[in-house]
Design a protein around this motif. Structure first.
Motif, PDB file in Angstrom:
ATOM      1  N   VAL A   4      58.151  41.718  31.918  1.00 35.49           N
ATOM      2  CA  VAL A   4      57.954  41.202  30.568  1.00 35.49           C
ATOM      3  C   VAL A   4      59.038  40.168  30.275  1.00 35.49           C
ATOM      4  O   VAL A   4      60.205  40.391  30.556  1.00 35.49           O
ATOM      5  N   ASN A   5      58.642  39.042  29.709  1.00 37.71           N
ATOM      6  CA  ASN A   5      59.611  38.046  29.276  1.00 37.71           C
ATOM      7  C   ASN A   5      60.060  38.448  27.878  1.00 37.71           C
ATOM      8  O   ASN A   5      59.438  38.101  26.876  1.00 37.71           O
ATOM      9  N   TRP A   6      61.164  39.176  27.802  1.00 32.20           N
ATOM     10  CA  TRP A   6      61.592  39.790  26.544  1.00 32.20           C
ATOM     11  C   TRP A   6      62.015  38.760  25.511  1.00 32.20           C
ATOM     12  O   TRP A   6      61.894  39.009  24.309  1.00 32.20           O
ATOM     13  N   ASP A   7      62.524  37.607  25.933  1.00 34.34           N
ATOM     14  CA  ASP A   7      62.901  36.568  24.969  1.00 34.34           C
ATOM     15  C   ASP A   7      61.672  36.041  24.231  1.00 34.34           C
ATOM     16  O   ASP A   7      61.695  35.855  23.014  1.00 34.34           O
ATOM     17  N   VAL A   8      60.607  35.792  24.960  1.00 31.60           N
ATOM     18  CA  VAL A   8      59.370  35.307  24.346  1.00 31.60           C
ATOM     19  C   VAL A   8      58.754  36.396  23.473  1.00 31.60           C
ATOM     20  O   VAL A   8      58.277  36.121  22.360  1.00 31.60           O
ATOM     21  N   ALA A   9      58.787  37.636  23.939  1.00 34.57           N
ATOM     22  CA  ALA A   9      58.234  38.740  23.150  1.00 34.57           C
ATOM     23  C   ALA A   9      59.002  38.903  21.842  1.00 34.57           C
ATOM     24  O   ALA A   9      58.402  39.117  20.785  1.00 34.57           O
ATOM     25  N   LYS A  10      60.323  38.761  21.881  1.00 37.58           N
ATOM     26  CA  LYS A  10      61.129  38.868  20.657  1.00 37.58           C
ATOM     27  C   LYS A  10      60.832  37.714  19.708  1.00 37.58           C
ATOM     28  O   LYS A  10      60.706  37.911  18.497  1.00 37.58           O
ATOM     29  N   ALA A  11      60.707  36.504  20.235  1.00 33.91           N
ATOM     30  CA  ALA A  11      60.397  35.349  19.392  1.00 33.91           C
ATOM     31  C   ALA A  11      59.022  35.511  18.733  1.00 33.91           C
ATOM     32  O   ALA A  11      58.868  35.218  17.539  1.00 33.91           O
ATOM     33  N   ASP A  12      58.049  35.989  19.486  1.00 37.20           N
ATOM     34  CA  ASP A  12      56.711  36.220  18.923  1.00 37.20           C
ATOM     35  C   ASP A  12      56.745  37.313  17.865  1.00 37.20           C
ATOM     36  O   ASP A  12      56.097  37.200  16.819  1.00 37.20           O
ATOM     37  N   TRP A  13      57.494  38.377  18.117  1.00 36.03           N
ATOM     38  CA  TRP A  13      57.602  39.459  17.149  1.00 36.03           C
ATOM     39  C   TRP A  13      58.268  38.974  15.865  1.00 36.03           C
ATOM     40  O   TRP A  13      57.843  39.315  14.765  1.00 36.03           O
ATOM     41  N   ASP A  14      59.352  38.176  16.004  1.00 36.46           N
ATOM     42  CA  ASP A  14      60.037  37.639  14.829  1.00 36.46           C
ATOM     43  C   ASP A  14      59.127  36.716  14.026  1.00 36.46           C
ATOM     44  O   ASP A  14      59.123  36.754  12.794  1.00 36.46           O
ATOM     45  N   ALA A  15      58.336  35.896  14.714  1.00 38.56           N
ATOM     46  CA  ALA A  15      57.410  35.002  14.022  1.00 38.56           C
ATOM     47  C   ALA A  15      56.341  35.803  13.287  1.00 38.56           C
ATOM     48  O   ALA A  15      55.993  35.487  12.142  1.00 38.56           O
ATOM     49  N   LEU A  16      55.816  36.856  13.910  1.00 35.43           N
ATOM     50  CA  LEU A  16      54.822  37.705  13.273  1.00 35.43           C
ATOM     51  C   LEU A  16      55.409  38.404  12.046  1.00 35.43           C
ATOM     52  O   LEU A  16      54.784  38.446  10.986  1.00 35.43           O
ATOM     53  N   ARG A  17      56.617  38.918  12.177  1.00 33.65           N
ATOM     54  CA  ARG A  17      57.269  39.609  11.061  1.00 33.65           C
ATOM     55  C   ARG A  17      57.540  38.652   9.905  1.00 33.65           C
ATOM     56  O   ARG A  17      57.294  38.991   8.743  1.00 33.65           O
ATOM     57  N   ASP A  18      58.020  37.444  10.196  1.00 37.89           N
ATOM     58  CA  ASP A  18      58.286  36.457   9.145  1.00 37.89           C
ATOM     59  C   ASP A  18      57.002  36.027   8.437  1.00 37.89           C
ATOM     60  O   ASP A  18      56.976  35.894   7.216  1.00 37.89           O
ATOM     61  N   ARG A  19      55.946  35.824   9.211  1.00 36.69           N
ATOM     62  CA  ARG A  19      54.671  35.423   8.603  1.00 36.69           C
ATOM     63  C   ARG A  19      54.108  36.537   7.730  1.00 36.69           C
ATOM     64  O   ARG A  19      53.598  36.280   6.636  1.00 36.69           O
ATOM     65  N   ALA A  20      54.201  37.785   8.199  1.00 36.98           N
ATOM     66  CA  ALA A  20      53.715  38.912   7.398  1.00 36.98           C
ATOM     67  C   ALA A  20      54.521  39.031   6.107  1.00 36.98           C
ATOM     68  O   ALA A  20      53.952  39.289   5.039  1.00 36.98           O
ATOM     69  N   HIS A  21      55.828  38.814   6.184  1.00 36.45           N
ATOM     70  CA  HIS A  21      56.665  38.876   4.984  1.00 36.45           C
ATOM     71  C   HIS A  21      56.296  37.769   4.001  1.00 36.45           C
ATOM     72  O   HIS A  21      56.169  38.024   2.795  1.00 36.45           O
ATOM     73  N   LYS A  22      56.110  36.555   4.499  1.00 40.03           N
ATOM     74  CA  LYS A  22      55.736  35.437   3.625  1.00 40.03           C
ATOM     75  C   LYS A  22      54.370  35.672   2.984  1.00 40.03           C
ATOM     76  O   LYS A  22      54.179  35.404   1.797  1.00 40.03           O
ATOM     77  N   ASP A  23      53.427  36.179   3.780  1.00 41.14           N
ATOM     78  CA  ASP A  23      52.096  36.477   3.232  1.00 41.14           C
ATOM     79  C   ASP A  23      52.167  37.590   2.193  1.00 41.14           C
ATOM     80  O   ASP A  23      51.475  37.541   1.170  1.00 41.14           O
ATOM     81  N   TRP A  24      53.003  38.603   2.429  1.00 36.44           N
ATOM     82  CA  TRP A  24      53.140  39.689   1.477  1.00 36.44           C
ATOM     83  C   TRP A  24      53.728  39.171   0.161  1.00 36.44           C
ATOM     84  O   TRP A  24      53.259  39.547  -0.919  1.00 36.44           O
ATOM     85  N   VAL A  25      54.736  38.309   0.247  1.00 36.47           N
ATOM     86  CA  VAL A  25      55.333  37.743  -0.953  1.00 36.47           C
ATOM     87  C   VAL A  25      54.300  36.906  -1.697  1.00 36.47           C
ATOM     88  O   VAL A  25      54.182  36.976  -2.930  1.00 36.47           O
ATOM     89  N   ARG A  26      53.518  36.126  -0.973  1.00 39.54           N
ATOM     90  CA  ARG A  26      52.495  35.274  -1.599  1.00 39.54           C
ATOM     91  C   ARG A  26      51.417  36.132  -2.267  1.00 39.54           C
ATOM     92  O   ARG A  26      51.014  35.862  -3.401  1.00 39.54           O
ATOM     93  N   ILE A  27      50.972  37.188  -1.602  1.00 39.07           N
ATOM     94  CA  ILE A  27      49.930  38.043  -2.161  1.00 39.07           C
ATOM     95  C   ILE A  27      50.453  38.837  -3.363  1.00 39.07           C
ATOM     96  O   ILE A  27      49.778  38.977  -4.377  1.00 39.07           O
ATOM     97  N   SER A  28      51.665  39.357  -3.245  1.00 43.31           N
ATOM     98  CA  SER A  28      52.177  40.209  -4.317  1.00 43.31           C
ATOM     99  C   SER A  28      52.613  39.409  -5.542  1.00 43.31           C
ATOM    100  O   SER A  28      52.759  39.986  -6.612  1.00 43.31           O
ATOM    101  N   SER A  29      52.806  38.108  -5.397  1.00 38.41           N
ATOM    102  CA  SER A  29      53.210  37.314  -6.553  1.00 38.41           C
ATOM    103  C   SER A  29      52.029  36.941  -7.457  1.00 38.41           C
ATOM    104  O   SER A  29      52.227  36.435  -8.538  1.00 38.41           O
ATOM    105  N   LYS A  30      50.813  37.193  -7.006  1.00 39.66           N
ATOM    106  CA  LYS A  30      49.628  36.861  -7.805  1.00 39.66           C
ATOM    107  C   LYS A  30      49.385  37.865  -8.898  1.00 39.66           C
ATOM    108  O   LYS A  30      49.689  38.963  -8.917  1.00 39.66           O
TER     109      LYS A  30
END
Length: 68
Positions: free
Chosen positions: A42-68
């Motif tokens: 497993v390329n752990w650096d790429v897996a960590k970068a993908d996980w961080d991107a997924l987590r950041d996007r989920a957080h941004k989407d949650w903030v956008r949804i909950s602010s409505k």
């Protein structure tokens, strides 16, 4: 229900097993004079970068949804 629990447990065991295997391949003990050149599965650096991107996007989407 048991099937889904088994699938989740199997995925966790697979992930943990790959982490242990890869950490043994890249350790200083495994890379001694007689060790062959082994690459990690497993390329752990790429897996960590993908996980961080997924987590950041989920957080941004949650903030956008909950602010409505």
């Amino acid at each position: 229900m048991r099937m889904f629990l088994g699938m989740i447990l199997g995925a966790l065991l697979l992930g943990c097993g790959m982490y242990v295997y890869d950490s043994m391949q890249t350790s200083s003990v495994a890379n001694g004079e007689v060790a062959t050149t082994n690459r990690t599965i497993v390329n752990w650096d790429v897996a960590k970068a993908d996980w961080d991107a997924l987590r950041d996007r989920a957080h941004k989407d949650w903030v956008r949804i909950s602010s409505k």
